[in-house]
Design a protein around this motif. Structure first.
Motif, PDB file in Angstrom:
ATOM      1  N   ILE A 201      22.839  -7.567  26.587  1.00 36.06           N
ATOM      2  CA  ILE A 201      22.629  -8.628  27.580  1.00 36.06           C
ATOM      3  C   ILE A 201      23.139  -9.961  27.052  1.00 36.06           C
ATOM      4  O   ILE A 201      23.733 -10.761  27.796  1.00 36.06           O
ATOM      5  CB  ILE A 201      21.130  -8.700  27.940  1.00 36.06           C
ATOM      6  N   THR A 202      22.926 -10.222  25.759  1.00 33.69           N
ATOM      7  CA  THR A 202      23.429 -11.460  25.152  1.00 33.69           C
ATOM      8  C   THR A 202      24.949 -11.498  25.195  1.00 33.69           C
ATOM      9  O   THR A 202      25.556 -12.542  25.483  1.00 33.69           O
ATOM     10  CB  THR A 202      22.935 -11.560  23.702  1.00 33.69           C
ATOM     11  N   GLU A 203      25.608 -10.372  24.915  1.00 31.15           N
ATOM     12  CA  GLU A 203      27.070 -10.300  24.984  1.00 31.15           C
ATOM     13  C   GLU A 203      27.565 -10.548  26.404  1.00 31.15           C
ATOM     14  O   GLU A 203      28.584 -11.224  26.624  1.00 31.15           O
ATOM     15  CB  GLU A 203      27.535  -8.938  24.487  1.00 31.15           C
ATOM     16  N   ALA A 204      26.814 -10.022  27.389  1.00 32.03           N
ATOM     17  CA  ALA A 204      27.195 -10.253  28.781  1.00 32.03           C
ATOM     18  C   ALA A 204      27.102 -11.725  29.140  1.00 32.03           C
ATOM     19  O   ALA A 204      27.997 -12.275  29.812  1.00 32.03           O
ATOM     20  CB  ALA A 204      26.303  -9.426  29.702  1.00 32.03           C
ATOM     21  N   ALA A 205      26.035 -12.391  28.696  1.00 22.96           N
ATOM     22  CA  ALA A 205      25.892 -13.822  28.972  1.00 22.96           C
ATOM     23  C   ALA A 205      27.027 -14.611  28.340  1.00 22.96           C
ATOM     24  O   ALA A 205      27.536 -15.581  28.935  1.00 22.96           O
ATOM     25  CB  ALA A 205      24.543 -14.316  28.455  1.00 22.96           C
ATOM     26  N   LYS A 206      27.452 -14.192  27.156  1.00 23.88           N
ATOM     27  CA  LYS A 206      28.570 -14.869  26.498  1.00 23.88           C
ATOM     28  C   LYS A 206      29.872 -14.677  27.289  1.00 23.88           C
ATOM     29  O   LYS A 206      30.666 -15.622  27.460  1.00 23.88           O
ATOM     30  CB  LYS A 206      28.716 -14.322  25.079  1.00 23.88           C
ATOM     31  N   GLN A 207      30.085 -13.466  27.791  1.00 28.83           N
ATOM     32  CA  GLN A 207      31.284 -13.197  28.582  1.00 28.83           C
ATOM     33  C   GLN A 207      31.283 -14.000  29.885  1.00 28.83           C
ATOM     34  O   GLN A 207      32.330 -14.517  30.307  1.00 28.83           O
ATOM     35  CB  GLN A 207      31.381 -11.700  28.881  1.00 28.83           C
ATOM     36  N   TYR A 208      30.123 -14.114  30.519  1.00 18.65           N
ATOM     37  CA  TYR A 208      30.041 -14.886  31.750  1.00 18.65           C
ATOM     38  C   TYR A 208      30.325 -16.349  31.487  1.00 18.65           C
ATOM     39  O   TYR A 208      30.959 -17.037  32.303  1.00 18.65           O
ATOM     40  CB  TYR A 208      28.655 -14.732  32.381  1.00 18.65           C
ATOM     41  N   ALA A 209      29.849 -16.831  30.314  1.00 20.59           N
ATOM     42  CA  ALA A 209      30.095 -18.230  29.979  1.00 20.59           C
ATOM     43  C   ALA A 209      31.584 -18.495  29.749  1.00 20.59           C
ATOM     44  O   ALA A 209      32.076 -19.603  30.014  1.00 20.59           O
ATOM     45  CB  ALA A 209      29.295 -18.619  28.735  1.00 20.59           C
ATOM     46  N   LEU A 210      32.306 -17.469  29.274  1.00 27.42           N
ATOM     47  CA  LEU A 210      33.747 -17.613  29.061  1.00 27.42           C
ATOM     48  C   LEU A 210      34.550 -17.398  30.340  1.00 27.42           C
ATOM     49  O   LEU A 210      35.773 -17.507  30.328  1.00 27.42           O
ATOM     50  CB  LEU A 210      34.201 -16.614  27.986  1.00 27.42           C
ATOM     51  N   GLY A 211      33.865 -17.072  31.421  1.00 26.27           N
ATOM     52  CA  GLY A 211      34.541 -16.902  32.704  1.00 26.27           C
ATOM     53  C   GLY A 211      34.898 -15.473  33.034  1.00 26.27           C
ATOM     54  O   GLY A 211      35.527 -15.215  34.070  1.00 26.27           O
ATOM     55  N   ASN A 212      34.518 -14.531  32.203  1.00 27.48           N
ATOM     56  CA  ASN A 212      34.813 -13.121  32.456  1.00 27.48           C
ATOM     57  C   ASN A 212      33.711 -12.534  33.321  1.00 27.48           C
ATOM     58  O   ASN A 212      32.777 -11.888  32.835  1.00 27.48           O
ATOM     59  CB  ASN A 212      34.943 -12.367  31.136  1.00 27.48           C
ATOM     60  N   LEU A 213      33.817 -12.734  34.621  1.00 31.44           N
ATOM     61  CA  LEU A 213      32.794 -12.236  35.537  1.00 31.44           C
ATOM     62  C   LEU A 213      32.970 -10.759  35.850  1.00 31.44           C
ATOM     63  O   LEU A 213      32.140 -10.182  36.555  1.00 31.44           O
ATOM     64  CB  LEU A 213      32.832 -13.050  36.833  1.00 31.44           C
ATOM     65  N   GLU A 214      34.024 -10.137  35.337  1.00 28.51           N
ATOM     66  CA  GLU A 214      34.240  -8.714  35.545  1.00 28.51           C
ATOM     67  C   GLU A 214      33.430  -7.855  34.574  1.00 28.51           C
ATOM     68  O   GLU A 214      33.335  -6.646  34.749  1.00 28.51           O
ATOM     69  CB  GLU A 214      35.732  -8.380  35.372  1.00 28.51           C
ATOM     70  N   TYR A 215      32.839  -8.506  33.554  1.00 29.12           N
ATOM     71  CA  TYR A 215      32.078  -7.762  32.548  1.00 29.12           C
ATOM     72  C   TYR A 215      30.794  -7.213  33.172  1.00 29.12           C
ATOM     73  O   TYR A 215      30.070  -7.912  33.871  1.00 29.12           O
ATOM     74  CB  TYR A 215      31.737  -8.680  31.365  1.00 29.12           C
ATOM     75  N   GLU A 216      30.510  -5.948  32.902  1.00 26.71           N
ATOM     76  CA  GLU A 216      29.320  -5.305  33.449  1.00 26.71           C
ATOM     77  C   GLU A 216      28.455  -4.780  32.309  1.00 26.71           C
ATOM     78  O   GLU A 216      28.959  -4.127  31.389  1.00 26.71           O
ATOM     79  CB  GLU A 216      29.705  -4.155  34.379  1.00 26.71           C
ATOM     80  N   ILE A 217      27.180  -5.054  32.354  1.00 27.65           N
ATOM     81  CA  ILE A 217      26.258  -4.646  31.289  1.00 27.65           C
ATOM     82  C   ILE A 217      26.026  -3.144  31.393  1.00 27.65           C
ATOM     83  O   ILE A 217      25.552  -2.651  32.423  1.00 27.65           O
ATOM     84  CB  ILE A 217      24.923  -5.400  31.403  1.00 27.65           C
ATOM     85  N   PRO A 218      26.297  -2.385  30.319  1.00 24.75           N
ATOM     86  CA  PRO A 218      26.168  -0.914  30.373  1.00 24.75           C
ATOM     87  C   PRO A 218      24.743  -0.438  30.097  1.00 24.75           C
ATOM     88  O   PRO A 218      24.501   0.341  29.178  1.00 24.75           O
ATOM     89  CB  PRO A 218      27.134  -0.455  29.287  1.00 24.75           C
ATOM     90  N   GLU A 224      12.157  -2.753  32.233  1.00 24.18           N
ATOM     91  CA  GLU A 224      12.413  -4.165  32.451  1.00 24.18           C
ATOM     92  C   GLU A 224      13.818  -4.567  31.998  1.00 24.18           C
ATOM     93  O   GLU A 224      14.461  -5.422  32.622  1.00 24.18           O
ATOM     94  CB  GLU A 224      11.367  -5.016  31.709  1.00 24.18           C
ATOM     95  N   MET A 225      14.297  -3.954  30.906  1.00 20.80           N
ATOM     96  CA  MET A 225      15.647  -4.260  30.442  1.00 20.80           C
ATOM     97  C   MET A 225      16.691  -3.802  31.461  1.00 20.80           C
ATOM     98  O   MET A 225      17.672  -4.495  31.719  1.00 20.80           O
ATOM     99  CB  MET A 225      15.887  -3.581  29.084  1.00 20.80           C
ATOM    100  N   GLY A 226      16.472  -2.624  32.019  1.00 21.77           N
ATOM    101  CA  GLY A 226      17.395  -2.150  33.043  1.00 21.77           C
ATOM    102  C   GLY A 226      17.370  -3.028  34.277  1.00 21.77           C
ATOM    103  O   GLY A 226      18.417  -3.295  34.891  1.00 21.77           O
ATOM    104  N   TYR A 227      16.177  -3.496  34.670  1.00 17.77           N
ATOM    105  CA  TYR A 227      16.066  -4.391  35.834  1.00 17.77           C
ATOM    106  C   TYR A 227      16.778  -5.709  35.568  1.00 17.77           C
ATOM    107  O   TYR A 227      17.481  -6.238  36.446  1.00 17.77           O
ATOM    108  CB  TYR A 227      14.600  -4.633  36.144  1.00 17.77           C
ATOM    109  N   LEU A 228      16.616  -6.255  34.340  1.00 19.24           N
ATOM    110  CA  LEU A 228      17.297  -7.502  33.988  1.00 19.24           C
ATOM    111  C   LEU A 228      18.808  -7.313  33.985  1.00 19.24           C
ATOM    112  O   LEU A 228      19.555  -8.182  34.474  1.00 19.24           O
ATOM    113  CB  LEU A 228      16.815  -7.975  32.622  1.00 19.24           C
ATOM    114  N   SER A 229      19.259  -6.176  33.459  1.00 19.86           N
ATOM    115  CA  SER A 229      20.702  -5.909  33.439  1.00 19.86           C
ATOM    116  C   SER A 229      21.251  -5.787  34.865  1.00 19.86           C
ATOM    117  O   SER A 229      22.323  -6.337  35.183  1.00 19.86           O
ATOM    118  CB  SER A 229      20.975  -4.617  32.658  1.00 19.86           C
ATOM    119  N   SER A 230      20.545  -5.088  35.730  1.00 20.68           N
ATOM    120  CA  SER A 230      20.990  -4.961  37.120  1.00 20.68           C
ATOM    121  C   SER A 230      21.042  -6.313  37.807  1.00 20.68           C
ATOM    122  O   SER A 230      21.975  -6.609  38.587  1.00 20.68           O
ATOM    123  CB  SER A 230      20.055  -4.019  37.878  1.00 20.68           C
ATOM    124  N   SER A 231      20.067  -7.167  37.514  1.00 15.40           N
ATOM    125  CA  SER A 231      20.044  -8.497  38.119  1.00 15.40           C
ATOM    126  C   SER A 231      21.229  -9.328  37.660  1.00 15.40           C
ATOM    127  O   SER A 231      21.866 -10.029  38.468  1.00 15.40           O
ATOM    128  CB  SER A 231      18.728  -9.215  37.760  1.00 15.40           C
TER     129      SER A 231
END
Length: 273
Positions: A201-218, A224-231
């Protein structure tokens, strides 16, 4: 950002192990030893009371001889591994039995007080200096014709309890080791259930901050972790849609502005001609 969360849990786990060992070595050791002393004192008192009331009282009614009483004391000494004294009311020794682990028995007990234990069933001391180490001492009256005619004293070395206590402590340490190893499962569970998904999830937040909105959390779990990732994945898809909408909006506005400007340019050119 430093990855210290897993290290912190590992440090807490190690501290937990040291505190557990310290607790067993101090609190459990004292509680076990005190419990053994109480149990041994109570058992000795019951044994002495039974012997006094069921057998030694017959000596004062001339139903048994002193030799027979001495044989009975020897049997008790071998069974309890203790020093057994049979005295009269003033502290004069009538019969005794003891192993080589105990000092010789005095002929007369100086300052003999049959009620020195008070309300307690036993006392722990060197018993007026007659022993070289602390012993558990019980004193019971030998009653004949409703009067105390003598007393039975049983002394047992406190050090004899060390062997039993060591066995208890071995069991305690083995149990502690098993619990400590089993608690390692909690650390592994934290790593796979919390720490690794949190890293993704932290890596995904970093990618979003860099503008890579195509990144998807696996992460596809149902917790709760799965719900947060889906959100977060849903948020990134909405941001992509907004970005596409913004590009279309800018393109439409640019086209709308470009069309009249082209017409105006044509009219100006025609007027200039």
């Amino acid at each position: 950002m430093k990855s210290t969360l897993h290290l912190k849990f590992l440090i807490v786990y190690i501290i937990f192990g040291f505190l557990s060992i310290f607790t067993v070595a101090t609190l459990t050791d004292n509680l076990t030893f005190n419990g053994l002393k109480k149990q041994t004192g109570t058992s000795l008192y019951k044994e002495a009371s039974l012997l006094s009331s069921e057998y030694l009282n017959l000596y004062f009614s001339d139903d048994i001889t002193l030799k027979e009483a001495r044989l009975q004391l020897s049997a008790v000494e071998k069974r309890l591994d203790a020093s057994v004294w049979f005295v009269d009311r003033t502290g004069n020794l009538l019969a005794s039995a003891h192993s080589d682990d105990y000092p010789s028995v005095p002929v007369f007990i100086e300052n003999f007080n049959p009620v020195e234990n008070g309300t307690q069933q036993y006392q722990i001391s060197d018993y007026h200096g007659y022993f070289t180490e602390d012993v558990i001492t019980v004193i019971t009256p030998v009653i004949s014709s409703y009067m105390p005619k003598g007393y039975l004293l049983i002394h047992k070395n406190v050090s004899d309890l060390d062997v039993i206590q060591n066995e208890f402590m071995k069991v305690a340490y083995i149990t502690l080791t098993v619990v400590f190893l089993l608690s390692f499962i909690i650390l592994l569970a934290f790593r796979f259930i919390v720490y690794r998904p949190l890293r993704k999830i932290t890596e995904a937040a970093k990618q979003y901050a860099l503008g890579n909105l195509e990144y998807e959390i696996p992460i596809k779990t149902e917790d709760e972790m799965g719900y947060l990732s889906s959100s977060l994945n849903y948020m990134s898809s909405q941001l992509r849609d907004m970005d596409d909408y913004q590009k279309k909006f800018v393109a439409n506005v640019s086209h709308d502005f470009r069309s009249p400007l082209t017409s105006i340019r044509g009219y100006v050119q025609a007027m200039a001609d």
